[in-house]
Design a protein around this motif. Structure first.
Motif, PDB file in Angstrom:
ATOM      1  N   HIS A  18       0.829  -1.202   0.000  1.00 51.23           N
ATOM      2  CA  HIS A  18       0.000   0.000   0.000  1.00 51.23           C
ATOM      3  C   HIS A  18       0.871   1.262   0.000  1.00 51.23           C
ATOM      4  N   ALA A  19       1.873   1.286   0.857  1.00 50.10           N
ATOM      5  CA  ALA A  19       2.752   2.453   0.961  1.00 50.10           C
ATOM      6  C   ALA A  19       3.491   2.714  -0.343  1.00 50.10           C
ATOM      7  N   GLN A  20       3.884   1.638  -1.025  1.00 52.34           N
ATOM      8  CA  GLN A  20       4.641   1.767  -2.270  1.00 52.34           C
ATOM      9  C   GLN A  20       3.749   1.824  -3.510  1.00 52.34           C
ATOM     10  N   LYS A  21       2.425   1.752  -3.269  1.00 48.69           N
ATOM     11  CA  LYS A  21       1.467   1.706  -4.378  1.00 48.69           C
ATOM     12  C   LYS A  21       1.827   0.581  -5.352  1.00 48.69           C
ATOM     13  N   ALA A  22       2.253  -0.531  -4.784  1.00 47.99           N
ATOM     14  CA  ALA A  22       2.694  -1.683  -5.574  1.00 47.99           C
ATOM     15  C   ALA A  22       1.541  -2.660  -5.799  1.00 47.99           C
ATOM     16  N   GLU A  23       1.646  -3.398  -6.882  1.00 47.02           N
ATOM     17  CA  GLU A  23       0.671  -4.443  -7.155  1.00 47.02           C
ATOM     18  C   GLU A  23       0.982  -5.633  -6.256  1.00 47.02           C
ATOM     19  N   PHE A  24       0.007  -6.019  -5.447  1.00 48.55           N
ATOM     20  CA  PHE A  24       0.191  -7.139  -4.516  1.00 48.55           C
ATOM     21  C   PHE A  24      -1.178  -7.647  -4.120  1.00 48.55           C
ATOM     22  N   HIS A  25      -1.332  -8.956  -4.053  1.00 47.35           N
ATOM     23  CA  HIS A  25      -2.612  -9.517  -3.618  1.00 47.35           C
ATOM     24  C   HIS A  25      -2.390 -10.857  -2.918  1.00 47.35           C
ATOM     25  N   LEU A  58      -9.276 -14.240  10.590  1.00 43.77           N
ATOM     26  CA  LEU A  58      -9.528 -13.422   9.406  1.00 43.77           C
ATOM     27  C   LEU A  58     -10.113 -12.061   9.778  1.00 43.77           C
ATOM     28  N   ARG A  59     -10.976 -12.031  10.776  1.00 40.78           N
ATOM     29  CA  ARG A  59     -11.551 -10.756  11.226  1.00 40.78           C
ATOM     30  C   ARG A  59     -10.466  -9.830  11.772  1.00 40.78           C
ATOM     31  N   SER A  60      -9.542 -10.383  12.554  1.00 44.36           N
ATOM     32  CA  SER A  60      -8.442  -9.570  13.092  1.00 44.36           C
ATOM     33  C   SER A  60      -7.556  -9.032  11.979  1.00 44.36           C
ATOM     34  N   PHE A  61      -7.287  -9.862  10.981  1.00 47.55           N
ATOM     35  CA  PHE A  61      -6.496  -9.442   9.826  1.00 47.55           C
ATOM     36  C   PHE A  61      -7.198  -8.281   9.111  1.00 47.55           C
ATOM     37  N   ARG A  62      -8.499  -8.461   8.831  1.00 50.85           N
ATOM     38  CA  ARG A  62      -9.275  -7.423   8.149  1.00 50.85           C
ATOM     39  C   ARG A  62      -9.263  -6.123   8.946  1.00 50.85           C
ATOM     40  N   ARG A  63      -9.527  -6.211  10.229  1.00 52.10           N
ATOM     41  CA  ARG A  63      -9.572  -5.008  11.065  1.00 52.10           C
ATOM     42  C   ARG A  63      -8.218  -4.303  11.123  1.00 52.10           C
ATOM     43  N   SER A  64      -7.155  -5.069  11.217  1.00 51.56           N
ATOM     44  CA  SER A  64      -5.822  -4.463  11.275  1.00 51.56           C
ATOM     45  C   SER A  64      -5.528  -3.672  10.012  1.00 51.56           C
ATOM     46  N   VAL A  65      -5.903  -4.233   8.859  1.00 48.45           N
ATOM     47  CA  VAL A  65      -5.690  -3.543   7.584  1.00 48.45           C
ATOM     48  C   VAL A  65      -6.591  -2.309   7.497  1.00 48.45           C
ATOM     49  N   GLN A  66      -7.854  -2.480   7.830  1.00 50.73           N
ATOM     50  CA  GLN A  66      -8.800  -1.367   7.729  1.00 50.73           C
ATOM     51  C   GLN A  66      -8.480  -0.255   8.726  1.00 50.73           C
ATOM     52  N   ASP A  67      -7.957  -0.607   9.895  1.00 54.67           N
ATOM     53  CA  ASP A  67      -7.583   0.403  10.892  1.00 54.67           C
ATOM     54  C   ASP A  67      -6.482   1.329  10.375  1.00 54.67           C
ATOM     55  N   GLY A  69      -6.577   2.417   7.361  1.00 52.29           N
ATOM     56  CA  GLY A  69      -7.202   3.160   6.268  1.00 52.29           C
ATOM     57  C   GLY A  69      -7.016   2.517   4.906  1.00 52.29           C
ATOM     58  N   ILE A  70      -6.743   1.221   4.896  1.00 56.41           N
ATOM     59  CA  ILE A  70      -6.481   0.489   3.650  1.00 56.41           C
ATOM     60  C   ILE A  70      -7.687  -0.388   3.327  1.00 56.41           C
TER      61      ILE A  70
END
Length: 129
Positions: A18-25, A58-67, A69-70
């Motif tokens: 996200h920080a590098q605006k790189a393609e990653f999934h 999975l919920r913790s992972f999602r929340r950590s990312v969303q917290d 702002g991603i």
């Protein structure tokens, strides 16, 4: 962080992309149901226990990312697999494909094949895996 080591590493890699605006999934493929006998019901069971911890991880992972702002869905997808077919006399049928293998491919450069589970059962060294 309350994330286990596998999810923490994935989380850090999502932050970097996200920080590098790189393609990653990240693509996570899980069985739709754990391979345990028992019904899904209200009573505590090993089946519900594993499903609870998968969901919580999975919920913790999602929340950590969303917290941070991603957009979680821009970097992570979670899948379950089923077959579909038409049988004579039975019509449309479907069946779960049970996924047990654990494979991680990182940045097209590193591959890990082993028994580590996303929910830490294999990583703590004192559980069933």
């Amino acid at each position: 962080s309350d994330l286990n080591r596998v999810v923490e590493a994935l989380f850090q890699r999502v932050l970097k992309a996200h920080a590098q605006k790189a393609e990653f999934h990240v693509m996570i493929v899980l069985p739709l149901l754990p391979a345990l006998d028992g019904e899904i019901g209200r009573d505590p069971s090993p089946l519900l226990y594993i499903m609870h911890w998968q969901y919580r991880t999975l919920r913790s992972f999602r929340r950590s990312v969303q917290d941070r702002g991603i957009d979680f869905d821009a970097f992570v997808s979670v899948y379950g697999l089923r077959t579909h077919d038409v049988l004579d006399g039975a019509g449309l049928v479907t069946e779960e494909i049970y996924v047990h293998s654990k494979v991680m491919i990182v940045d097209d450069r590193q591959v890990i094949i082993g028994s580590a589970n996303l929910n830490d059962r294999s990583l703590l060294g004192m559980r069933d895996s």
